[in-house]
Design an enzyme around this catalytic site. Sequence first.
Site, PDB file in Angstrom:
ATOM      1  N   ASP A 349       0.851  -1.195   0.000  1.00  0.00           N
ATOM      2  CA  ASP A 349       0.000   0.000   0.000  1.00  0.00           C
ATOM      3  C   ASP A 349       0.887   1.246   0.000  1.00  0.00           C
ATOM      4  O   ASP A 349       2.104   1.155   0.072  1.00  0.00           O
ATOM      5  CB  ASP A 349      -0.953  -0.002   1.210  1.00  0.00           C
ATOM      6  CG  ASP A 349      -0.208  -0.051   2.539  1.00  0.00           C
ATOM      7  OD1 ASP A 349       0.857  -0.695   2.598  1.00  0.00           O
ATOM      8  OD2 ASP A 349      -0.673   0.555   3.513  1.00  0.00           O
ATOM      9  N   HIS A 676       1.667  -9.134  -2.786  1.00  0.00           N
ATOM     10  CA  HIS A 676       0.645  -8.080  -2.855  1.00  0.00           C
ATOM     11  C   HIS A 676       1.316  -6.705  -2.910  1.00  0.00           C
ATOM     12  O   HIS A 676       1.994  -6.292  -1.967  1.00  0.00           O
ATOM     13  CB  HIS A 676      -0.221  -8.193  -1.604  1.00  0.00           C
ATOM     14  CG  HIS A 676      -1.314  -7.194  -1.512  1.00  0.00           C
ATOM     15  ND1 HIS A 676      -2.507  -7.321  -2.184  1.00  0.00           N
ATOM     16  CD2 HIS A 676      -1.398  -6.032  -0.823  1.00  0.00           C
ATOM     17  CE1 HIS A 676      -3.282  -6.298  -1.905  1.00  0.00           C
ATOM     18  NE2 HIS A 676      -2.635  -5.484  -1.079  1.00  0.00           N
ATOM     19  N   ASP A 724       0.724 -17.808  -3.377  1.00  0.00           N
ATOM     20  CA  ASP A 724       1.514 -16.801  -4.093  1.00  0.00           C
ATOM     21  C   ASP A 724       0.612 -16.084  -5.089  1.00  0.00           C
ATOM     22  O   ASP A 724       0.762 -16.203  -6.300  1.00  0.00           O
ATOM     23  CB  ASP A 724       2.706 -17.453  -4.802  1.00  0.00           C
ATOM     24  CG  ASP A 724       3.592 -16.406  -5.464  1.00  0.00           C
ATOM     25  OD1 ASP A 724       3.559 -15.244  -5.018  1.00  0.00           O
ATOM     26  OD2 ASP A 724       4.295 -16.743  -6.432  1.00  0.00           O
ATOM     27  N   GLU A 733       2.061 -10.540   1.358  1.00  0.00           N
ATOM     28  CA  GLU A 733       2.446  -9.157   1.114  1.00  0.00           C
ATOM     29  C   GLU A 733       3.965  -9.043   1.232  1.00  0.00           C
ATOM     30  O   GLU A 733       4.653  -9.977   1.653  1.00  0.00           O
ATOM     31  CB  GLU A 733       1.744  -8.215   2.109  1.00  0.00           C
ATOM     32  CG  GLU A 733       1.875  -6.765   1.702  1.00  0.00           C
ATOM     33  CD  GLU A 733       0.741  -5.861   2.185  1.00  0.00           C
ATOM     34  OE1 GLU A 733      -0.215  -6.358   2.799  1.00  0.00           O
ATOM     35  OE2 GLU A 733       0.824  -4.641   1.931  1.00  0.00           O
TER      36      GLU A 733
HETATM   37  O1  9MR Z   1       2.278  -6.700   9.648  1.00  0.00           O
HETATM   38  C1  9MR Z   1       1.040  -6.356  10.223  1.00  0.00           C
HETATM   39  C2  9MR Z   1       0.556  -7.510  11.059  1.00  0.00           C
HETATM   40  O2  9MR Z   1       1.438  -7.721  12.145  1.00  0.00           O
HETATM   41  C3  9MR Z   1      -0.847  -7.234  11.557  1.00  0.00           C
HETATM   42  O3  9MR Z   1      -1.330  -8.396  12.199  1.00  0.00           O
HETATM   43  C4  9MR Z   1      -1.758  -6.851  10.397  1.00  0.00           C
HETATM   44  C5  9MR Z   1      -3.163  -6.510  10.831  1.00  0.00           C
HETATM   45  O4  9MR Z   1      -3.195  -5.332  11.545  1.00  0.00           O
HETATM   46  O5  9MR Z   1      -1.221  -5.751   9.696  1.00  0.00           O
HETATM   47  C6  9MR Z   1       0.045  -6.005   9.147  1.00  0.00           C
HETATM   48  O6  9MR Z   1       0.508  -4.866   8.538  1.00  0.00           O
HETATM   49  C7  9MR Z   1      -0.065  -4.436   7.327  1.00  0.00           C
HETATM   50  C8  9MR Z   1      -0.529  -3.007   7.550  1.00  0.00           C
HETATM   51  O7  9MR Z   1      -1.626  -3.014   8.395  1.00  0.00           O
HETATM   52  C9  9MR Z   1      -0.823  -2.265   6.256  1.00  0.00           C
HETATM   53  N1  9MR Z   1       0.281  -2.342   5.349  1.00  0.00           N
HETATM   54  C10 9MR Z   1       0.643  -3.718   5.041  1.00  0.00           C
HETATM   55  C11 9MR Z   1       1.037  -4.462   6.286  1.00  0.00           C
HETATM   56  C12 9MR Z   1       1.485  -5.894   5.977  1.00  0.00           C
HETATM   57  O8  9MR Z   1       0.459  -6.729   5.589  1.00  0.00           O
END
Ligand code: 9MR
Length: 762
Positions: A349, A676, A724, A733
Site C-alpha cells: 500500500d 501483494h 503466491d 504481502e
Molecule cells: O504486519 C502487520 C501484522 O502484524 C498485523 O497483524 C496486520 C493486521 O493489523 O497488519 C500487518 O501490517 C499491514 C498493515 O496493516 C498495512 N500495510 C501492510 C502491512 C502488511 O500486511
Amino acid sequence: MSPNPPAGRRRRAAPLAAGIVVALAVSGLTGGNAQADAVEQIVNGTFDDGHVPWWSTANLTLDSSDGRLCADVPGGTINPWDAIIGQDDIALQAGATYEFRFFGSATPGKVGKALIQLPVAPYTQYLAANPALNVSGDSYRYTFTSPVDLPNAQVAFQIGGSTQPWRICLDDISLTGDAEPDVYEPDTGPRVRVNQVGYLPRGPKNATVVTEVAEALPWQLRNDAGTVVASGTTQPRGLDESSGQRVHSIDFGDHQKRGTGYTLTTDGDTSRPFDIGTGFYEQLRLDALRFYYTQRSGVEIREDLRPGYGRPAGHIGVAPNQGDVSVPCQPGVCEYSLDVSGGWYDAGDHGKYVVNGGISVHQLMSEYERSLLARTGELWKLRDGTLDLPESGNWVPDILDEARWEQEFLLKMQVPAGQPYAGMVHHKIHDDSWTGLPLLPHLDPKRRELHPVSTAATLNLAATAAQAARVYLPYDWRFALENLRAAKTAWAAATSNPAMYADPNDGNGGGAYADDNVTDEFYWAAAELFITTGAGEYRDFLLASPLHTTDVWRDRGFDWGNTAQLGRLQLATLPNRLPDRERIRQSVVTGADTYLATMEAHPYGIPYAPTDNTYDWGSNNLILNNAIVMAVAFDITGTDRYRDGVLETMDYIFGRNALNQSYVTGYGEVASENQHSRWYAHQLNTDLPNPPRGTLSGGPNSSIQDPVAQQKLQGCAPQFCYLDDIESWSTNELTINWNAPLAWLAAFVADQDNGDARGRLR
Ligand code: 9MR
C-alpha cells in the site's frame, strides 16, 4: 480480420488460469451445462436479446448486437472500478457454494477483475478473480462459498485502470448454486524438500522428505553430473504438526564440496536442485537491501539504477496525488499541516506508518552496527557504491544512505514546537480510504491524512533517532545532533503522555498498527538513549523496568508491536555501562537456546512452533527474527551451534518447507513472485514488473483474512496457509519490516565465509 471471431470459431479449450481464485477454465462451456437442480441467478447472461438489466459506468457504451456483450474501454483511467460492467440484485445464500462462469475476450489482451460483492461500501468481495483475457477468448469458471445471506449481491467486471484503450467482450455469464467446492491442491513438486538456493560448504545441510514409510530410508546425494557423492539413511520424525505431514529428516552435512546442481534422492523421489557455495548469500546481502530504494516515496525511481523499475516520484504534491508535502490531520485531530514527504512505502500500500518504519530502519542501522562490532562483520561489503543508490558516491556507506531516507521521514512526523502535543509523533499517514490494485504511487488520487499522535510512534522515534545519533556521527554531525535532540524531545513527550494508544478501528485506507502495551517501546527507547548518551535517567529507567529481567523471548518472536527484544539485543552487543551487562548477554543466549531447542524438535527445522499450532501474519518475519537472536548469541559466544541454527532457518525460507518453495523472489527454483503490491503488480498488468529480486513474502498465516485465501485455504495446516497470489494480502504481502531481518541475516550469513568463520564480538 475481425478482432472478435464469431461464436462458432471461439477457442473453447482454456488454459489453467494459474494463481487466480479457483480459476479452472473449462472447455465446452454452454449455458445448458449447469446442474439440473442449480438455479441460474444471472438474468440474461447470454445476450441473445439485448443486455437488460446489465449496466455500466458512463464511460462505456454496451453493445450486444451480435449476441455478446462488448464495450470499448477508454484508456487513461486509474482504478479498476473506473470502468465497470455489472448486474445487481443477485441473491446469495450463506454456506451455499456457487459456480460462476463466463466467456471473455480482450483486444489487446488484458487482465480483468471479476467480482461478486456487496454492492455498497465496504464492497466486501465474496469472489475476486483476475481472469487473464486474451484476443481469441476463453471460458472461465470459479467456485466460491458465500459467507452471507444477501438478497442483492453484485456481479461486477471491473475493467478500468488501463493507460491504453481496449475492447472487452463477454458472453454466457452464469452463476448457479449447488456447486461442488473446488478443492485447492497446491503443486508441491517432489517430496524431498531442500534449501533450493544452497548450503554453505562447512555449514549444516539438512533436508526433509514427506513419506508414509515408517522405517528409515536410504538417501543419495548426486552432483550435477548425476554421480552419487554421498549417501546415508533418513531419520523418521513422525507427524509434523505444522504441516500435517509424516516426514523424515536427512542430514548430509558431511559433504562439503562446492558445486551447483546437486540433488537429493530418497523414497523414489528427487529434490529440486541446489548449490553448495557462498555466492548466493553475497548476492542476497545486496538484493535484500536494494529492495528499499524502489519502496521510496517522494522521489523518482531511476530506471538506470533499477532497470525495469523506474517510475515517477510518488506523493510530492503533484496531481492527482494529494500529498505528502503538506498533509493535514484527520478532521478534528490537529490544526496544522506537515511536510511528511519521503520515507518508504510500508508494503504493497502507499501508507507510511511510524511504528513499522521504526523497527525497519532500526534493523538496517543495527545491521550496520553489527558489521562494526562482530568479529565476522564485513562493513566494506555495504560500503559506498554497493547498492546502486542516487546517493552512491557520497562517501557514506550505502546502507546508511538508504536508512537515512526513512529516518528523515520519521523526524518529519514529530509534532513541531508550539503545537499541542509538541514532541509527540503522529502514528501514521495514509489515504483516507483504500485504493485498488494496481495503482502506481504517483497516480494515487486519494486525500492523505495525518493520524493522531501515539506513545508507541513517539518511542519509535526516540529509539531510532537515538541510534541514528551515534550511527551518523562520523558522517554528518549535524544530522546526528538533530536526531539526538529529536530523540530526547520524543522521550520527554512520551513520558508525559505514556498511554496514548493508536485506535484499533482506525483502519480505513491504511493499517491500524494498534498496540495498547507500550512498556516494550519504552524499554527499547531507553536502551538506545542509554547506549548513545550514558545518561543516568535512562539507566535508571532500564534497571527499574520489569522487562529488564523477565523472559522476553516469546515463542512467536518479536516484531513491530513487541520491541523489548530489540532493547535487549542492543544492550547485549553495543558498548555500555550497565552494571548487569553479563546477565543481559546471558539472557540473549538463553533465548537462543530456546529457539534452538524448538528448531531441533521440529521435523522441518523451524525455530517457530507457537503452542497453539497457528502461524501469525508475517510468520516469515517472526521466524527470521528468532534466527537473529541465535545470530547474536553466536556473536556473543562464538559457539557454532547458534550459527548452525541461523543457517538451518534459511533452509526453511528457501524451500525446505511443506510447500516446497522459496519465499524470496528470484531465489530458488520455485519462489514467491506475486507478492501483494500496487506497483509490482505484474500478475494484474503484464506491463508492470514483479517484485524485485530479494523480496521476502510474509508467508503462511493461519488466520487467512483475505477472501482469496479464504476461498482456497479453509482448514489449512499452518505451513499450507499461503498463496503466491497478489490478492492474498494476508499471506503474501511484502513489507519494509519483513525485508529488514532478511537483510540483517543475509549479511550475517555472508559474513560466515564457508560456514566456519570465527565468531564473537570485537
Ligand atoms: O504486519 C502487520 C501484522 O502484524 C498485523 O497483524 C496486520 C493486521 O493489523 O497488519 C500487518 O501490517 C499491514 C498493515 O496493516 C498495512 N500495510 C501492510 C502491512 C502488511 O500486511
